[in-house]
Design a protein around this motif. Structure first.
Motif, PDB file in Angstrom:
ATOM      1  N   SER A 194       8.360  -5.195  -8.045  1.00 23.88           N
ATOM      2  CA  SER A 194       7.108  -4.427  -7.941  1.00 23.88           C
ATOM      3  C   SER A 194       5.863  -5.282  -8.153  1.00 23.88           C
ATOM      4  O   SER A 194       4.795  -4.975  -7.646  1.00 23.88           O
ATOM      5  CB  SER A 194       7.115  -3.278  -8.960  1.00 23.88           C
ATOM      6  OG  SER A 194       7.191  -3.800 -10.266  1.00 23.88           O
ATOM      7  N   ASN A 212       9.170  -4.694   0.002  1.00 26.37           N
ATOM      8  CA  ASN A 212       9.151  -3.559  -0.929  1.00 26.37           C
ATOM      9  C   ASN A 212       8.929  -2.278  -0.113  1.00 26.37           C
ATOM     10  O   ASN A 212       8.171  -2.287   0.856  1.00 26.37           O
ATOM     11  CB  ASN A 212       8.022  -3.739  -1.959  1.00 26.37           C
ATOM     12  CG  ASN A 212       8.214  -2.853  -3.171  1.00 26.37           C
ATOM     13  OD1 ASN A 212       8.362  -1.646  -3.053  1.00 26.37           O
ATOM     14  ND2 ASN A 212       8.218  -3.460  -4.344  1.00 26.37           N
ATOM     15  N   ASP A 266       7.538   0.417  -1.253  1.00 26.93           N
ATOM     16  CA  ASP A 266       6.330   1.124  -1.702  1.00 26.93           C
ATOM     17  C   ASP A 266       5.068   0.405  -1.192  1.00 26.93           C
ATOM     18  O   ASP A 266       4.786  -0.712  -1.627  1.00 26.93           O
ATOM     19  CB  ASP A 266       6.354   1.166  -3.243  1.00 26.93           C
ATOM     20  CG  ASP A 266       5.106   1.813  -3.816  1.00 26.93           C
ATOM     21  OD1 ASP A 266       4.268   2.293  -3.035  1.00 26.93           O
ATOM     22  OD2 ASP A 266       4.984   1.834  -5.062  1.00 26.93           O
ATOM     23  N   PRO A 267       4.301   1.043  -0.302  1.00 22.24           N
ATOM     24  CA  PRO A 267       3.108   0.352   0.225  1.00 22.24           C
ATOM     25  C   PRO A 267       2.065   0.053  -0.842  1.00 22.24           C
ATOM     26  O   PRO A 267       1.211  -0.797  -0.654  1.00 22.24           O
ATOM     27  CB  PRO A 267       2.553   1.336   1.271  1.00 22.24           C
ATOM     28  CG  PRO A 267       3.195   2.640   0.991  1.00 22.24           C
ATOM     29  CD  PRO A 267       4.479   2.390   0.275  1.00 22.24           C
ATOM     30  N   ASP A 268       2.155   0.741  -2.002  1.00 22.99           N
ATOM     31  CA  ASP A 268       1.184   0.497  -3.075  1.00 22.99           C
ATOM     32  C   ASP A 268       1.699  -0.487  -4.138  1.00 22.99           C
ATOM     33  O   ASP A 268       1.060  -0.649  -5.189  1.00 22.99           O
ATOM     34  CB  ASP A 268       0.817   1.819  -3.773  1.00 22.99           C
ATOM     35  CG  ASP A 268       0.134   2.776  -2.805  1.00 22.99           C
ATOM     36  OD1 ASP A 268      -0.655   2.279  -1.970  1.00 22.99           O
ATOM     37  OD2 ASP A 268       0.406   3.995  -2.878  1.00 22.99           O
ATOM     38  N   ALA A 269       2.828  -1.105  -3.870  1.00 21.91           N
ATOM     39  CA  ALA A 269       3.384  -2.029  -4.878  1.00 21.91           C
ATOM     40  C   ALA A 269       2.384  -3.159  -5.135  1.00 21.91           C
ATOM     41  O   ALA A 269       1.779  -3.697  -4.211  1.00 21.91           O
ATOM     42  CB  ALA A 269       4.712  -2.604  -4.378  1.00 21.91           C
ATOM     43  N   ARG A 270       2.240  -3.553  -6.418  1.00 24.59           N
ATOM     44  CA  ARG A 270       1.224  -4.565  -6.785  1.00 24.59           C
ATOM     45  C   ARG A 270       1.535  -5.941  -6.210  1.00 24.59           C
ATOM     46  O   ARG A 270       0.644  -6.761  -6.037  1.00 24.59           O
ATOM     47  CB  ARG A 270       1.116  -4.661  -8.310  1.00 24.59           C
ATOM     48  CG  ARG A 270       0.344  -3.489  -8.869  1.00 24.59           C
ATOM     49  CD  ARG A 270       0.131  -3.623 -10.342  1.00 24.59           C
ATOM     50  NE  ARG A 270      -0.834  -4.674 -10.669  1.00 24.59           N
ATOM     51  CZ  ARG A 270      -1.136  -5.009 -11.917  1.00 24.59           C
ATOM     52  NH1 ARG A 270      -0.551  -4.415 -12.918  1.00 24.59           N
ATOM     53  NH2 ARG A 270      -2.015  -5.951 -12.167  1.00 24.59           N
ATOM     54  N   PHE A 285       2.112  -6.638  -3.319  1.00 21.48           N
ATOM     55  CA  PHE A 285       1.420  -6.786  -2.025  1.00 21.48           C
ATOM     56  C   PHE A 285      -0.008  -7.314  -2.193  1.00 21.48           C
ATOM     57  O   PHE A 285      -0.590  -7.831  -1.255  1.00 21.48           O
ATOM     58  CB  PHE A 285       1.398  -5.456  -1.270  1.00 21.48           C
ATOM     59  CG  PHE A 285       2.741  -5.063  -0.700  1.00 21.48           C
ATOM     60  CD1 PHE A 285       3.638  -6.026  -0.256  1.00 21.48           C
ATOM     61  CD2 PHE A 285       3.112  -3.728  -0.595  1.00 21.48           C
ATOM     62  CE1 PHE A 285       4.884  -5.678   0.263  1.00 21.48           C
ATOM     63  CE2 PHE A 285       4.340  -3.366  -0.080  1.00 21.48           C
ATOM     64  CZ  PHE A 285       5.235  -4.337   0.355  1.00 21.48           C
ATOM     65  N   GLU A 286      -0.554  -7.170  -3.426  1.00 16.71           N
ATOM     66  CA  GLU A 286      -1.927  -7.670  -3.646  1.00 16.71           C
ATOM     67  C   GLU A 286      -1.979  -9.192  -3.587  1.00 16.71           C
ATOM     68  O   GLU A 286      -3.021  -9.775  -3.306  1.00 16.71           O
ATOM     69  CB  GLU A 286      -2.458  -7.191  -5.013  1.00 16.71           C
ATOM     70  CG  GLU A 286      -2.716  -5.701  -5.035  1.00 16.71           C
ATOM     71  CD  GLU A 286      -2.964  -5.182  -6.445  1.00 16.71           C
ATOM     72  OE1 GLU A 286      -3.297  -5.980  -7.347  1.00 16.71           O
ATOM     73  OE2 GLU A 286      -2.815  -3.956  -6.636  1.00 16.71           O
ATOM     74  N   CYS A 306       6.545  -4.163   4.249  1.00 17.36           N
ATOM     75  CA  CYS A 306       6.799  -2.870   3.645  1.00 17.36           C
ATOM     76  C   CYS A 306       8.041  -2.266   4.296  1.00 17.36           C
ATOM     77  O   CYS A 306       7.997  -1.827   5.454  1.00 17.36           O
ATOM     78  CB  CYS A 306       5.582  -1.957   3.835  1.00 17.36           C
ATOM     79  SG  CYS A 306       5.756  -0.427   2.913  1.00 17.36           S
ATOM     80  N   ILE A 348       2.904  -4.181   7.291  1.00 17.41           N
ATOM     81  CA  ILE A 348       1.951  -3.327   6.562  1.00 17.41           C
ATOM     82  C   ILE A 348       0.608  -3.302   7.271  1.00 17.41           C
ATOM     83  O   ILE A 348       0.274  -4.268   7.930  1.00 17.41           O
ATOM     84  CB  ILE A 348       1.830  -3.825   5.119  1.00 17.41           C
ATOM     85  CG1 ILE A 348       1.615  -2.683   4.171  1.00 17.41           C
ATOM     86  CG2 ILE A 348       0.786  -4.878   4.946  1.00 17.41           C
ATOM     87  CD1 ILE A 348       1.842  -3.032   2.726  1.00 17.41           C
TER      88      ILE A 348
END
Ligand SMILES: Cc1cc2nc3c(=O)[nH]c(=O)nc-3n(C[C@H](O)[C@H](O)[C@H](O)COP(=O)(O)OP(=O)(O)OC[C@H]3O[C@@H](n4cnc5c(N)ncnc54)[C@H](O)[C@@H]3O)c2cc1C
Length: 339
Positions: A277, A296, A298-302, A304-305, A312, A339
């Protein structure tokens, strides 16, 4: 030995950790950071090396911005009580405002002893450092289980002690080279209440810290057997398998394969995270990775930052597809950005 006259202490002293005269890689990182911080105040950076066979140490520090280098040649290799005594003596002489020590096994034993001896503050495993105009070191690190990034300051006592693990700071090559004044010192006698009888070198199989490519398994992996698929991917790419703490806690991966705050710090060329994550504790150990592919659902997984190639999707679809393409010799078609 409490020192409250903060104005009487200046400069940054870096502990030059070495074993049999070989300087530990964390030292260059600490020196680069010390130079950046000292430059803000127009102060000097100093070094102190303790140990056996120190003749080659100054040569290994060529290109570093050291004003003075203290060398304490000892008969024995690392001995915590003896090294503490030597460092206390050195610190009394140099009177540095800040002492930086590598967050290694040796540094972790030494730094708290010194902080207690000087009744001053120590922040262990800093992930970032800054310095205020009045010389107060701002020591930043995750706290309260990673829910906050704490900025810790030792306002009233000196020196200020901080440890930083290898791979956290960049060993900048833009440092101005200085030929330091070398001070060879007599070593105070060892306290023989503690003696190291034998040193045994332990081989760590499949170390992750020097790998160029890492495939990293996270809690998104559902069964221990599924790690074989990630192992296969790592092998095909000539890399190694590592993991987040989640899988170490499950007993699926050995602790030496854990990346993060309480694991290893790594900076490979490439990293493929699968079902990770991106918690602050995990990311503390891999910030300098050059190319990150993150898989991952979850498109909001950290994660990805910070990922350069965010994918995704389900690792159970993506990893077999990667393996298939690699086996078919189509590795260059590997990464599709979803993504
Ligand atoms: C003091 C302290 C020190 C710590 N030190 C470390 C440390 O050194 N290293 C470390 O890693 N942790 C450390 N932790 C633990 C940390 O807080 C997290 O618990 C851990 O990093 C979570 O690991 P994870 O990302 O694998 O799992 P999770 O956070 O549970 O994430 C799993 C991810 O997998 C994704 N996922 C699920 N199924 C799939 C699928 N089929 N395909 C793709 N993605 C999927 C989910 O969307 C999720 O984002 C520490 C904690 C504390 C309090």
């Amino acid at each position: 030995m409490r020192q409250t006259d903060t104005a009487a202490w200046s400069g940054i002293l870096v502990y030059i950790e070495c074993r049999q005269g070989n300087v530990h890689p964390v030292v260059r990182e600490l020196l680069a950071e010390a130079w950046r911080l000292a430059g803000k105040l127009g102060e000097d950076v100093y070094g102190v090396a303790v140990g056996r066979g120190l003749e080659a140490v100054p040569g290994q520090l060529a290109g570093c911005p050291l004003a003075k280098l203290w060398l304490y040649e000892t008969e024995d290799e690392y001995n915590p009580l003896h090294y503490e005594k030597i460092m206390e003596e050195c610190i009394e002489e140099v009177r540095p405002s800040v002492v930086l020590i590598g967050g290694t096994q040796e540094g972790r034993a030494l730094a708290p002893r010194l902080a207690v001896a000087f009744e001053s503050g120590l922040t262990a495993d800093c992930t970032s450092l800054d310095i205020e105009e009045d010389g107060c070191l701002v020591q930043i690190r995750p706290a309260f289980g990673g829910n906050v990034m704490a900025s810790i300051v030792t306002r009233h006592t000196r020196p200020q002690f901080a440890t930083v693990r290898q791979g956290i700071m960049e060993a900048s090559c833009g440092m101005p080279a200085k030929a330091p004044e070398i001070l060879r010192k007599c070593v105070p006698p060892a306290d023989d209440s503690f003696r190291i009888l034998e040193v045994e070198k332990k081989e760590v199989p499949g170390g992750i810290t020097d790998a160029k490519l890492l495939v990293v398994a996270g809690r998104g992996v559902k069964k221990k057997e599924d790690l074989e698929m990630l192992e296969e991917l790592a092998e095909l790419l000539g890399g190694r398998l590592a993991s987040s703490r989640a899988l170490v806690e499950k007993g699926w991966m050995p602790p030496q394969c854990q990346i993060g705050l309480s694991g290893s710090t790594v900076s490979p060329e490439y990293m493929i995270t699968c079902g990770v994550s991106g918690t602050v504790q995990f990311m503390a150990g891999m910030r300098h990775t050059k190319n990150i592919v993150a898989v991952n659902t979850d498109p909001d997984a950290r994660i990805f930052e910070i990922a350069h190639y965010p994918v995704c999707g389900d690792l159970y679809e993506i990893v077999p597809e990667m393996i298939k393409r690699l086996k078919a010799g189509k590795g260059d078609e590997l990464v599709e950005i979803h993504i």
